[in-house]
Design an enzyme around this catalytic site. Structure first.
Site, PDB file in Angstrom:
ATOM      1  N   ASP A   1       0.863  -1.175   0.000  1.00 49.01           N
ATOM      2  CA  ASP A   1       0.000   0.000   0.000  1.00 49.01           C
ATOM      3  C   ASP A   1       0.898   1.223   0.000  1.00 49.01           C
ATOM      4  O   ASP A   1       2.119   1.102  -0.158  1.00 49.01           O
ATOM      5  CB  ASP A   1      -0.953  -0.007   1.196  1.00 49.01           C
TER       6      ASP A   1
ATOM      7  N   ASP B   1      -8.721  -0.040  -6.046  1.00 47.37           N
ATOM      8  CA  ASP B   1      -9.700   0.805  -5.360  1.00 47.37           C
ATOM      9  C   ASP B   1      -9.136   2.200  -5.149  1.00 47.37           C
ATOM     10  O   ASP B   1      -7.934   2.421  -5.200  1.00 47.37           O
ATOM     11  CB  ASP B   1     -10.060   0.191  -4.009  1.00 47.37           C
ATOM     12  N   GLU B   2     -10.037   3.154  -4.906  1.00 44.97           N
ATOM     13  CA  GLU B   2      -9.699   4.509  -4.482  1.00 44.97           C
ATOM     14  C   GLU B   2      -8.566   5.124  -5.313  1.00 44.97           C
ATOM     15  O   GLU B   2      -7.518   5.505  -4.788  1.00 44.97           O
ATOM     16  CB  GLU B   2      -9.338   4.511  -2.993  1.00 44.97           C
TER      17      GLU B   2
ATOM     18  N   TYR C   1     -15.760  -4.702   8.132  1.00 48.02           N
ATOM     19  CA  TYR C   1     -14.490  -4.019   8.348  1.00 48.02           C
ATOM     20  C   TYR C   1     -14.166  -4.100   9.837  1.00 48.02           C
ATOM     21  O   TYR C   1     -14.691  -3.341  10.646  1.00 48.02           O
ATOM     22  CB  TYR C   1     -14.556  -2.572   7.859  1.00 48.02           C
TER      23      TYR C   1
ATOM     24  N   HIS D   1      -3.004   3.452  -4.482  1.00 44.63           N
ATOM     25  CA  HIS D   1      -2.362   2.913  -3.274  1.00 44.63           C
ATOM     26  C   HIS D   1      -0.994   2.314  -3.613  1.00 44.63           C
ATOM     27  O   HIS D   1      -0.622   1.254  -3.120  1.00 44.63           O
ATOM     28  CB  HIS D   1      -3.252   1.851  -2.616  1.00 44.63           C
TER      29      HIS D   1
END
Length: 686
Positions: free
Chosen positions: A124, A273-274, A367, A214
């Site tokens: 990450d 993602d993101e 989560y 990321h």
């Protein structure tokens, strides 16, 4: 080891032995039979994984107490099979690192509770944790880092709550070039060792190298893979790799070639993602890629990158998994979608309609880094993982369930255990059984009993919450403080002077009377002496505050601040985007998910009483009655319910309710009940 008993292994079946056997016409499903008679125990399965599941059931039937001398179990016959083929746990070791030994301990507990998929988040922005021979700087440079804002948050929590679980372990610190650094990584031999260890326990290891976003830990040592030759940060997330350059695609594929060699699993997780796309808008290479491939925009460019990587995966006999952002564009039916954004309600329907398999991991329930409250376990137990409005054919594409432990605020393995246990026990029940007839009242005593087994394995679990104790507890005159705690092995120690309780603090043994307002700080201590988090509660002595006699309640006034805040009271200094007059507490349709909301109005109470206010929100909320705070659910967090009480006289009382949502997918719900349990006000869930 748990019971201090060693069983001999033999290829000859003896009376009063345990016989393991494979069915002649076995299949792929995890289906087994466990037969206990006076002559012995037989576990028969359709395949080796099935037999392993039967062994775990046998272990769970044995006494929960460690080194128990009575290892008898009743004669019984069980025919059992898994509701879902995918029962997973994800560990993020990029933000905060776990050693291979710590990972192995988690695998042991996963096996006991019949989890069969270990999703390993290995990279990450904050760290790269797996050795890649072709690119040694990934671990040499990004396997270690100086302290960052995640670490500081943990340091602050450790000091505030006197909690060593929030400290970075000294074994993961080093001095380099005069600076203290934190980190660690796995050699390729480490990876092989963990993969083999998991396989023996029936667990498949699925690696994740997150890209195109990321990706800072890879861009720092290899900046030529970014759009402008240096990593950076966008409005919300890190600047991604540059998909416009051919050598970047080659870099990604070279990394994954080594990953494929290390992990025999058919499944590999791309992440995706993101993704912050600001650089792509300005990058000539990205814009050329968009033009050359007749793409519409940067969102299409992300879909193009995912498609290229998916093709590469398939060429290497691998199946790609990605977070639900991969549903943008023309996604191959061979890709598996991991649904995490609970606010993207149509993601499961869209994916299964396209023919994609889906793994359910919604942040709302799965989560495990999210803050817990007294309703967390029951809410997870009652979670229905499959949407009701999809067809039977679509339901067949739901592979199963997975919990994700992100590690921004998980500084140590002890803290990881604290966040995972006992939630993992609830998810195990859902993923294996998923019986719509399940009842929390029936399961709860079994859960309580299982804590003794967790004690035996020295798990740093989160103890159960005190039932029926609120953020504020109100009494008139005098009251008995009664804490009916369900775990007898846990010590409840408390202070009333504002200091954090230690092992020398007052021990709660029986109810006691108070006649004045008293603030308590309570801490739970496990049998091994280790401390859990603290719990603050106030018992307030009040008189019934008189209400106003209003012929008609005025409308509820709402101020919408289109802003990202981290504390409710920050709204008081922000400009108002728009105001509304509402019939009740609600969120108008036009209010975007970037919101900071302040409601003012009146509640009308039918009689003098002590009322309890249950306030649920994701992220923060605060409730004031008569300008006094009753529930403080402030700060960024997942869905958390807190409650408080107030002695109120008959009539109307003014309220102020703050609520903010930082990252989309928030929720807000308020319920008010009287002392008899009657609901006097409740919002719709928003």
């Amino acid at each position: 080891d748990y019971y201090g008993v060693t069983l001999p292994v033999s290829d000859v079946h003896h009376k009063k032995s345990i016989l393991l056997k494979l069915n002649e016409n076995g299949g792929e499903k995890e289906r087994y039979e466990l037969n206990v008679t006076k002559n012995g125990i037989t576990i028969a399965g359709d395949n080796p994984a099935s037999v392993l599941m039967g062994i775990q059931t046998l272990r769970q039937l044995l006494p929960v107490a460690k080194n128990s001398k009575d290892l008898t179990i009743p004669q019984l016959f069980i025919a059992d099979s898994a509701a879902y083929e995918w029962r997973g746990i994800m560990l993020d070791v990029a933000r905060h690192f776990l050693t291979k030994e710590e990972v192995m301990k988690m695998l042991d507990m996963m096996a006991l509770y019949k989890f069969n998929k270990f999703h390993w988040h290995l990279s990450d922005d904050q760290g790269w944790r797996v050795e890649i021979k072709q690119y040694p700087l990934l671990t040499e440079a990004s396997g270690w880092r100086t302290f960052n804002n995640h670490d500081q948050w943990c340091f602050d929590a450790a000091e505030r709550d006197q909690n060593n679980d929030m400290l970075l372990p000294e074994s993961k610190l080093r001095i380099r070039n005069g600076e203290q650094e934190y980190g660690g990584f796995y050699t390729q031999d480490d990876i092989r060792e963990v993969v083999a260890y998991a396989a023996k326990r029936g667990i498949e290891v699925i690696p994740e190298i997150d890209m195109p976003g990321h990706f800072t830990a890879a861009l720092n040592p290899y900046p030529e893979n970014s759009c402008f030759g240096e990593p950076g940060w966008g409005k919300q997330f890190s600047a991604p790799l540059c998909p416009g350059k051919d050598h970047v695609l080659e870099f990604c594929q070279n990394v994954y070639r080594e990953i494929f060699e290390l992990f025999p699993s058919q499944y590999v997780h791309l992440g995706a993602d993101e993704v912050e796309k600001d650089n792509w808008i300005k990058c000539p290479d990205c814009q050329k890629r968009i033009t050359d491939n007749n793409l519409e925009d940067e969102k299409d460019l992300q879909a193009w990158f995912v498609g290229e990587m998916n093709t590469f995966f398939e060429e290497n006999n691998k199946k790609m998994i990605g977070w639900d952002e991969i549903t943008y564009g023309n996604l191959s039916k061979n890709a598996t979608v991991m649904w995490w954004r609970s606010w993207m309600k149509d993601a499961v329907d869209k994916s299964t309609t396209n023919g994609n398999e889906v793994i359910m991991a919604p942040n709302s329930h799965c989560y495990f880094d999210y803050k817990q409250d007294h309703k967390t376990l029951q809410n997870l137990f009652e979670f229905e993982p499959v949407p009701q409005d999809i067809s039977t054919e679509q339901r067949k594409l739901i592979k199963g369930l997975q919990a994700n432990l992100w590690a921004e605020s998980v500084a140590s393995f002890q803290r990881a255990e604290y966040m995972v246990f006992p939630r993992i026990l609830i998810l195990s029940e859902l993923a294996w059984r998923n019986d719509t007839s399940r009842r929390w009242e029936e399961f709860y005593p079994k859960l309580v009993n299982e804590f003794t087994r967790l004690d035996g394995y020295q798990i740093n679990y989160r103890p159960l919450d005190l039932p029926d104790v609120h953020f504020t507890n109100t009494f008139v005159g005098e009251t008995m403080v009664t804490w009916n705690y369900p775990l007898p092995q846990i010590e409840l120690r408390y202070t009333t002077d504002g200091t954090t309780p230690d092992r020398n603090a007052e021990l709660y043994t029986e109810p006691f009377q108070i006649t004045e307002t008293t603030n308590f700080i309570i801490r739970y201590f496990r049998p091994d002496g280790s401390a859990a988090d603290i719990f603050r509660t106030s018992y307030r002595k009040e008189s019934y505050q008189p209400g106003e006699a209003l012929a008609k309640l005025p409308s509820v006034h709402l101020d919408w601040h289109e802003a990202v805040v981290r504390k409710c009271l920050d709204m008081d200094t922000l400009p108002v985007k728009k105001s509304y007059e509402l019939s009740t507490i609600s969120i108008p349709d036009e209010v975007s998910q970037t919101r900071a909301l302040c409601y003012t109005g009146f509640f009308d109470f039918p009689e003098d009483d002590i009322y309890t206010f249950h306030l649920n929100s994701d992220d923060g909320s605060q409730l004031y009655i008569n300008d006094e705070i009753v529930v403080d659910n402030d700060g960024p967090h997942g869905s958390v319910t807190l409650s408080g009480q107030k002695a109120l006289g008959k009539g109307a009382h003014p309220f102020k309710l703050y609520y903010f949502d930082m990252n989309n997918g928030g929720c807000l719900h308020l319920k008010i009940v009287d002392q008899k349990g009657k609901v006097v006000f409740e919002t719709k869930k928003m």
